[in-house]
Write an enzyme that holds these catalytic residues in place. Structure first.
Site, short mmCIF file in Angstrom:
data_model
loop_
_atom_site.label_atom_id
_atom_site.label_comp_id
_atom_site.label_asym_id
_atom_site.label_seq_id
_atom_site.Cartn_x
_atom_site.Cartn_y
_atom_site.Cartn_z
N SER A 4 11.22 10.66 6.84
CA SER A 4 10.23 11.73 6.83
C SER A 4 10.92 13.03 7.19
O SER A 4 12.01 13.03 7.78
CB SER A 4 9.13 11.43 7.86
OG SER A 4 8.32 12.54 8.10
N TYR B 79 6.44 9.35 16.38
CA TYR B 79 6.78 9.28 14.96
C TYR B 79 8.11 9.98 14.70
O TYR B 79 9.01 9.43 14.06
CB TYR B 79 5.67 9.91 14.13
CG TYR B 79 5.87 9.79 12.64
CD1 TYR B 79 5.80 8.55 12.01
CD2 TYR B 79 6.11 10.91 11.85
CE1 TYR B 79 5.97 8.42 10.65
CE2 TYR B 79 6.28 10.80 10.48
CZ TYR B 79 6.21 9.56 9.88
OH TYR B 79 6.40 9.43 8.53
N SER C 87 0.84 -1.20 0.00
CA SER C 87 0.00 0.00 0.00
C SER C 87 0.87 1.25 0.00
O SER C 87 2.07 1.20 0.29
CB SER C 87 -0.92 0.02 1.23
OG SER C 87 -0.16 0.13 2.42
N LYS D 251 11.75 8.29 13.46
CA LYS D 251 12.42 8.70 12.22
C LYS D 251 13.79 9.31 12.49
O LYS D 251 14.73 9.11 11.70
CB LYS D 251 11.53 9.68 11.44
CG LYS D 251 10.23 9.05 10.94
CD LYS D 251 10.47 7.83 10.06
CE LYS D 251 9.19 7.30 9.45
NZ LYS D 251 9.41 6.12 8.58
#
Length: 269
Positions: free
Chosen positions: A139, A152, A16, A156
């Site tokens: 990211s 998050y 995905s 990262k």
């Protein structure tokens, strides 16, 4: 791209979003592609859609070392080697740290960071043999901590630190290590982002049709892999954020706070 013809590429979370776009682009470029995902039915759909014998699928949860080891072993058994590893599997969150259950941050670290470490550990011997490439889909949050996304951002930052150290260790082995930092991308990562209790928020606060497409991210990523780049930062907003984080971090604090406070349903006050 002739660069990828007959190369064996492994993609975590390849069914995905950006992972799927990378899978389709690599197959079209003539690569042999192995992907993993947590749901057999999702993997079956992409297998049926592509109808390509060069696609190998495997159910695996990258937060589990045993799954990662088994996945990489299965790829080597099936294709014989690994030329490219793209650590793409990831999950996000949206909740203030003061409200978030600590299990939310642990889940993000287990998937985003440890998933990268596990797969890289078991794929590295083959990649050393092929003098291939290891990629982390990171990211902008890996350069700049984002409010409401402490877990998050931490995952990262950790991914990029790990990959930078690994790149330096392999400076003279012929292995290239790189990380890609997309800006906001139209994908399902925000729909599956965890709320403060660890449940999927099942909605996105952003207008997905105005974001960079997963296909555009995949195209830019493959070009960077072919050129054996060190890093790739995408979108003008992303590049500006990275620059300001180095030059004017205090000013960026206010800009980032105000930006995320305007999100629909923002936890910031």
């Amino acid at each position: 791209m002739q660069h990828f013809t007959n190369k064996v590429a492994v993609i975590t979370g390849g069914s995905s979003g950006i992972g799927k776009a990378l899978t389709l682009a690599l197959l079209q470029a003539g690569a042999k592609v192995a992907i993993c995902g947590r749901k057999q039915d999702t993997l079956d759909v992409i297998k049926q859609t592509t109808a390509n014998d060069n696609l190998f699928t495997c159910v695996a949860d990258v937060s589990l070392e045993t799954d990662c080891k088994a996945f990489i072993h299965a790829v080597r058994q099936h294709f014989g080697q690994i030329d490219i590893l793209i650590n793409n599997a990831g999950i996000s969150m949206r909740a203030l740290f003061r409200d978030a259950d600590l299990k939310v941050l642990k889940t993000l670290m287990d998937i985003n960071f440890w998933g990268t470490v596990y797969c890289t550990k078991y794929a590295l011997p083959s990649i050393l043999e092929t003098k291939g490439t290891i990629v982390g889909i990171s990211s902008i949050a890996g350069y700049r901590g984002l409010p409401g996304r402490t877990g998050y951002s931490a995952s990262k930052f950790a991914m990029q630190g790990f990959l930078e150290a690994l790149r330096t260790e392999n400076l003279h082995t012929g292995v290239n290590v790189m990380w890609v930092c997309p800006g906001f991308t139209a994908s399902n990562i925000r729909n599956t982002a965890l709320d403060q209790s660890g449940q999927s928020q099942k909605e996105t606060p952003l207008e997905e049709n105005k974001l960079m497409s997963a296909e555009a991210v995949a195209d830019a990523t493959l070009k960077a892999i072919a050129k054996r780049k060190r890093t790739l930062v995408l979108t003008g907003q992303g590049k500006l954020t990275v620059l300001l984080s180095k030059l004017l971090p205090g000013v960026l604090d206010g800009l980032v706070f105000n930006h995320f406070r305007k999100e629909p349903g923002s936890p910031l006050k």
